[in-house]
Design a protein around this motif. Structure first.
Motif, PDB file in Angstrom:
ATOM      1  N   GLY A 203      44.905  33.294  46.409  1.00 49.59           N
ATOM      2  CA  GLY A 203      43.809  32.907  45.520  1.00 49.59           C
ATOM      3  C   GLY A 203      43.149  34.068  44.808  1.00 49.59           C
ATOM      4  O   GLY A 203      41.924  34.093  44.658  1.00 49.59           O
ATOM      5  N   PHE A 204      43.943  35.015  44.324  1.00 50.80           N
ATOM      6  CA  PHE A 204      43.365  36.192  43.657  1.00 50.80           C
ATOM      7  C   PHE A 204      42.487  35.811  42.473  1.00 50.80           C
ATOM      8  O   PHE A 204      41.396  36.331  42.292  1.00 50.80           O
ATOM      9  CB  PHE A 204      44.485  37.113  43.147  1.00 50.80           C
ATOM     10  N   ARG A 205      43.016  34.918  41.615  1.00 50.59           N
ATOM     11  CA  ARG A 205      42.291  34.571  40.376  1.00 50.59           C
ATOM     12  C   ARG A 205      41.746  33.144  40.496  1.00 50.59           C
ATOM     13  O   ARG A 205      42.358  32.288  41.121  1.00 50.59           O
ATOM     14  CB  ARG A 205      43.229  34.681  39.166  1.00 50.59           C
ATOM     15  N   PRO A 206      40.630  32.885  39.847  1.00 49.46           N
ATOM     16  CA  PRO A 206      39.991  31.569  40.013  1.00 49.46           C
ATOM     17  C   PRO A 206      40.620  30.469  39.162  1.00 49.46           C
ATOM     18  O   PRO A 206      41.297  30.753  38.166  1.00 49.46           O
ATOM     19  CB  PRO A 206      38.553  31.847  39.551  1.00 49.46           C
ATOM     20  N   CYS A 263      39.718  38.072  44.178  1.00 52.07           N
ATOM     21  CA  CYS A 263      39.346  39.359  43.578  1.00 52.07           C
ATOM     22  C   CYS A 263      37.822  39.509  43.526  1.00 52.07           C
ATOM     23  O   CYS A 263      37.142  38.792  42.792  1.00 52.07           O
ATOM     24  CB  CYS A 263      39.908  39.441  42.155  1.00 52.07           C
ATOM     25  N   VAL A 264      37.304  40.463  44.277  1.00 49.78           N
ATOM     26  CA  VAL A 264      35.855  40.619  44.337  1.00 49.78           C
ATOM     27  C   VAL A 264      35.298  41.115  42.999  1.00 49.78           C
ATOM     28  O   VAL A 264      34.121  40.915  42.677  1.00 49.78           O
ATOM     29  CB  VAL A 264      35.457  41.557  45.513  1.00 49.78           C
ATOM     30  N   PHE A 265      36.177  41.710  42.186  1.00 47.86           N
ATOM     31  CA  PHE A 265      35.725  42.215  40.885  1.00 47.86           C
ATOM     32  C   PHE A 265      35.411  41.091  39.903  1.00 47.86           C
ATOM     33  O   PHE A 265      34.684  41.285  38.932  1.00 47.86           O
ATOM     34  CB  PHE A 265      36.774  43.169  40.294  1.00 47.86           C
ATOM     35  N   TYR A 410      46.932  45.978  41.069  1.00 51.89           N
ATOM     36  CA  TYR A 410      48.266  45.444  40.761  1.00 51.89           C
ATOM     37  C   TYR A 410      48.257  43.930  40.675  1.00 51.89           C
ATOM     38  O   TYR A 410      49.297  43.297  40.687  1.00 51.89           O
ATOM     39  CB  TYR A 410      49.268  45.911  41.825  1.00 51.89           C
ATOM     40  N   TYR A 411      47.069  43.347  40.627  1.00 49.94           N
ATOM     41  CA  TYR A 411      46.964  41.889  40.742  1.00 49.94           C
ATOM     42  C   TYR A 411      46.343  41.241  39.512  1.00 49.94           C
ATOM     43  O   TYR A 411      45.647  40.249  39.614  1.00 49.94           O
ATOM     44  CB  TYR A 411      46.147  41.531  41.993  1.00 49.94           C
ATOM     45  N   GLY A 412      46.569  41.842  38.342  1.00 48.82           N
ATOM     46  CA  GLY A 412      46.146  41.163  37.128  1.00 48.82           C
ATOM     47  C   GLY A 412      45.000  41.812  36.384  1.00 48.82           C
ATOM     48  O   GLY A 412      44.506  41.249  35.416  1.00 48.82           O
ATOM     49  N   ILE A 413      44.568  42.987  36.851  1.00 45.40           N
ATOM     50  CA  ILE A 413      43.502  43.694  36.141  1.00 45.40           C
ATOM     51  C   ILE A 413      44.076  45.001  35.612  1.00 45.40           C
ATOM     52  O   ILE A 413      44.744  45.729  36.344  1.00 45.40           O
ATOM     53  CB  ILE A 413      42.320  43.998  37.088  1.00 45.40           C
ATOM     54  N   ASP A 414      43.812  45.269  34.356  1.00 47.21           N
ATOM     55  CA  ASP A 414      44.339  46.471  33.737  1.00 47.21           C
ATOM     56  C   ASP A 414      43.492  47.666  34.160  1.00 47.21           C
ATOM     57  O   ASP A 414      42.331  47.783  33.775  1.00 47.21           O
ATOM     58  CB  ASP A 414      44.300  46.308  32.217  1.00 47.21           C
ATOM     59  N   HIS A 458      38.086  38.286  50.478  1.00 51.09           N
ATOM     60  CA  HIS A 458      38.218  38.964  49.182  1.00 51.09           C
ATOM     61  C   HIS A 458      39.198  40.129  49.227  1.00 51.09           C
ATOM     62  O   HIS A 458      39.427  40.734  50.275  1.00 51.09           O
ATOM     63  CB  HIS A 458      36.858  39.496  48.718  1.00 51.09           C
ATOM     64  N   CYS A 459      39.725  40.441  48.060  1.00 49.47           N
ATOM     65  CA  CYS A 459      40.484  41.669  47.856  1.00 49.47           C
ATOM     66  C   CYS A 459      39.497  42.767  47.463  1.00 49.47           C
ATOM     67  O   CYS A 459      38.615  42.541  46.630  1.00 49.47           O
ATOM     68  CB  CYS A 459      41.508  41.473  46.735  1.00 49.47           C
ATOM     69  N   TYR A 460      39.638  43.951  48.098  1.00 44.90           N
ATOM     70  CA  TYR A 460      38.806  45.112  47.760  1.00 44.90           C
ATOM     71  C   TYR A 460      39.699  46.322  47.469  1.00 44.90           C
ATOM     72  O   TYR A 460      39.262  47.467  47.584  1.00 44.90           O
ATOM     73  CB  TYR A 460      37.883  45.475  48.925  1.00 44.90           C
ATOM     74  N   ALA A 461      40.969  46.060  47.132  1.00 45.51           N
ATOM     75  CA  ALA A 461      41.956  47.143  47.111  1.00 45.51           C
ATOM     76  C   ALA A 461      41.614  48.271  46.138  1.00 45.51           C
ATOM     77  O   ALA A 461      41.964  49.424  46.394  1.00 45.51           O
ATOM     78  CB  ALA A 461      43.336  46.579  46.794  1.00 45.51           C
ATOM     79  N   CYS A 462      40.947  47.966  45.021  1.00 49.06           N
ATOM     80  CA  CYS A 462      40.641  49.065  44.098  1.00 49.06           C
ATOM     81  C   CYS A 462      39.561  49.989  44.662  1.00 49.06           C
ATOM     82  O   CYS A 462      39.355  51.087  44.153  1.00 49.06           O
ATOM     83  CB  CYS A 462      40.261  48.542  42.711  1.00 49.06           C
ATOM     84  N   PHE A 463      38.895  49.551  45.726  1.00 51.07           N
ATOM     85  CA  PHE A 463      37.909  50.412  46.385  1.00 51.07           C
ATOM     86  C   PHE A 463      38.483  51.128  47.607  1.00 51.07           C
ATOM     87  O   PHE A 463      38.098  52.241  47.916  1.00 51.07           O
ATOM     88  CB  PHE A 463      36.690  49.593  46.828  1.00 51.07           C
TER      89      PHE A 463
HETATM   90 FE1  SF4 Z   1      40.307  42.663  42.090  1.00 52.19          FE
HETATM   91 FE2  SF4 Z   1      40.312  45.255  42.664  1.00 52.19          FE
HETATM   92 FE3  SF4 Z   1      41.760  43.553  44.138  1.00 52.19          FE
HETATM   93 FE4  SF4 Z   1      42.464  44.090  41.616  1.00 52.19          FE
HETATM   94  S1  SF4 Z   1      42.447  45.532  43.346  1.00 52.19           S
HETATM   95  S2  SF4 Z   1      42.404  42.083  42.596  1.00 52.19           S
HETATM   96  S3  SF4 Z   1      40.453  44.360  40.619  1.00 52.19           S
HETATM   97  S4  SF4 Z   1      39.490  43.629  43.937  1.00 52.19           S
END
Ligand code: SF4
Length: 492
Positions: A203-206, A263-265, A410-414, A458-463
């Motif tokens: 469920g990365f994207r809503p 995606c928490v972003f 890597y999950y849909g955000i540039d 949530h995904c927090y991978a960019c952090f």
């Molecule tokens: Fe969202 Fe960051 Fe995860 Fe990408 S890496 S899905 S921007 S939380």
């Protein structure tokens, strides 16, 4: 160097995440679908208009009466793409639409969505928000078996896999195809007379479901439901496939559930504050982020200002918690949407002035707290600070309503290459000096987790760079799948 860092460096050296980029993160798509409305294409246009913030480089709509597919897509904003009488030609009571963000000019129109194909079971149209992390491996395999691709988009991989399914019912073909896909995908699909919506198992994207009279609506965000006068029914669950046709809405068990990684972003920055996303009011989450930020990094100041518009709610939260009055110290020019097409000389000459202007009367002689939702490379923040000082701010205290972004998405955000993310190689103190601010404070990871209702989902991978653990896949396998090809344009 840790294994994870080595993997990221390897991906970057292979060009997997290398794209021209500004100093903001970019959502890479909005999707919309409607079944059972006389003017389906017009309502889809309105829905895409509300989702314009999710992708501003191309837009497309496919409409059908269940027999013939009528479609139009082009490069540009929704209002440009569907100017004039285009919408009149998109006849039918069912439609899907897609807004896309991309930075690759040469492939822009070719990759515009929805993608439309005619295969053995009839016409199919598909719009995708997300990114398949194993798209390169799948495409290589399909090409080795004779598949010919029309685009450089990972979305086409999904179409090929659907077409190869041994099943004959679309409700089975789609999950069968997606069982091979890894990563983020929220899809809207038109297949004959059926409108289908689906979210990946994490469920990365809503994606939400709404109702407008007798018509059913699917949309990335609830702000699009509001736009077309639809009532919010519910979110599509992670891994759920919904089929909408003449007999109503059916939910089909589709994909084996995996631990949720929304995606928490989306809550921090991408989604509109007037949307409900992942069961949360985006505005309320951002206010909580701002309040928590004020508790974690208090400072004596005269005013709080936001970097408009995405930081407005967080700045209000900071102001509420600190008691420091909120002021409109920066005004945003809303007509500078696609700054990437501005002539380079104009961009060089005017920089952030194209987008923001300071209000000197408010800033002059003041100790200013500036609240922003994130810092990517730091170049825009640095220019903004210089602009605020030029307008007379006496002190500048920069507060960021998210933790430092040290990893690419890597999950849909540039996102830029990891080495271009300032927090990947600089301490907070070094960033403070680079921005030339008096103090700098980022929200902590604990603070972020405390501000969302279901922190473990949530995904927090960019952090924190925790991609593979959350995918449960060995690093070398993931690296292999990401390998080799820059011709496959991934994230959207
Ligand atoms: Fe969202 Fe960051 Fe995860 Fe990408 S890496 S899905 S921007 S939380």
């Amino acid at each position: 160097m840790t294994g994870r860092e080595a993997l990221t460096e390897k991906r970057e050296s292979q060009g997997v995440v290398s794209r021209p980029h500004g100093d903001r993160l970019h959502e890479e798509c909005g999707v919309f679908g409607i079944w059972g409305a006389e003017n389906a294409a017009r309502l889809t246009y309105a829905g895409l208009y509300a989702l314009q913030h999710r992708g501003q480089e191309s837009a497309g709509i496919v409409a059908t009466d269940g027999v013939e597919f009528h479609h139009h897509k082009a490069v540009g904003l929704v209002s440009d793409v569907f100017a004039g009488s285009v919408l009149d030609s998109l006849k039918g009571h069912i439609a899907i639409g897609h807004n896309r963000y991309s930075t690759q000019g040469s492939t822009l129109l070719r990759n515009a969505q929805p993608l439309v194909v005619d295969f053995r079971e009839g016409m199919l149209a598909l719009g995708h928000n997300g990114n398949l992390v194993n798209a390169v491996a799948l495409r290589n395999e399909l090409e080795a078996q004779g598949s010919i691709f029309q685009t450089t988009s990972d979305t086409e991989v999904i179409l090929h896999l659907i077409a190869r399914s041994k099943s004959t019912e679309i409700e089975r073909m789609i999950p069968e195809a997606l069982a091979r896909c890894q990563g983020a995908y929220t899809l809207v699909i038109l297949a004959g007379e059926k409108l289908i919506g689906l979210r990946d198992p994490r469920g990365f994207r809503p994606l939400c479901l709404g109702k407008r009279g007798e018509a059913h609506v699917l949309a990335s965000e609830t702000c699009a439901l509001d736009m077309v006068g639809a009532e919010f029914i519910r979110e599509i669950a992670a891994g759920e496939l919904v089929v909408i046709d003449g007999s109503g809405v059916r939910s089909c068990p589709a994909l084996k559930p995996k631990p949720a990684r929304a995606c928490v972003f989306e809550l921090i920055y991408f989604s509109r504050p007037d949307s409900e996303v992942f069961g949360e009011s985006v505005d309320l989450v951002r206010r909580r982020l701002g309040r928590r930020l004020a508790e974690e990094h208090p400072v004596a100041a005269d005013i709080v200002i936001s970097v408009p518009d995405s930081s407005n709610s967080a700045a209000l939260g900071f102001s509420e918690a600190s008691g420091i009055p909120f002021e409109l110290g920066l005004i945003r020019n809303h007509y500078v949407g696609r700054t990437f097409i501005a002539p380079q000389q104009v961009k060089r000459d005017f920089g952030v002035n194209l987008k923001f202007n300071p209000v000197r009367r408010i800033l002059e002689g003041k100790r200013v707290v500036v609240v922003d939702d994130s810092i990517v490379r730091g170049t825009t923040s640095r220019s903004l600070v210089a602009m605020l000082r030029g307008a007379g701010a006496r002190e500048i205290h920069f507060r960021v309503s998210s933790p430092p972004i040290g990893w690419s998405c890597y999950y849909g955000i540039d996102t830029p290459n990891r080495k271009e993310l300032i927090a990947s190689s600089h301490s907070v103190e070094e960033i403070r000096k680079y921005l030339h601010v008096d103090t700098l404070g980022y929200l902590s990871m604990d603070g972020l987790r405390a501000c969302v209702s279901r922190p473990d989902d949530h995904c927090y991978a960019c952090f924190d760079g925790k991609y593979s653990e959350w995918y449960g896949e060995p690093l070398d396998k993931l690296a292999m799948e990401q390998r080799a090809s820059t011709r496959l344009e991934g994230r959207r």
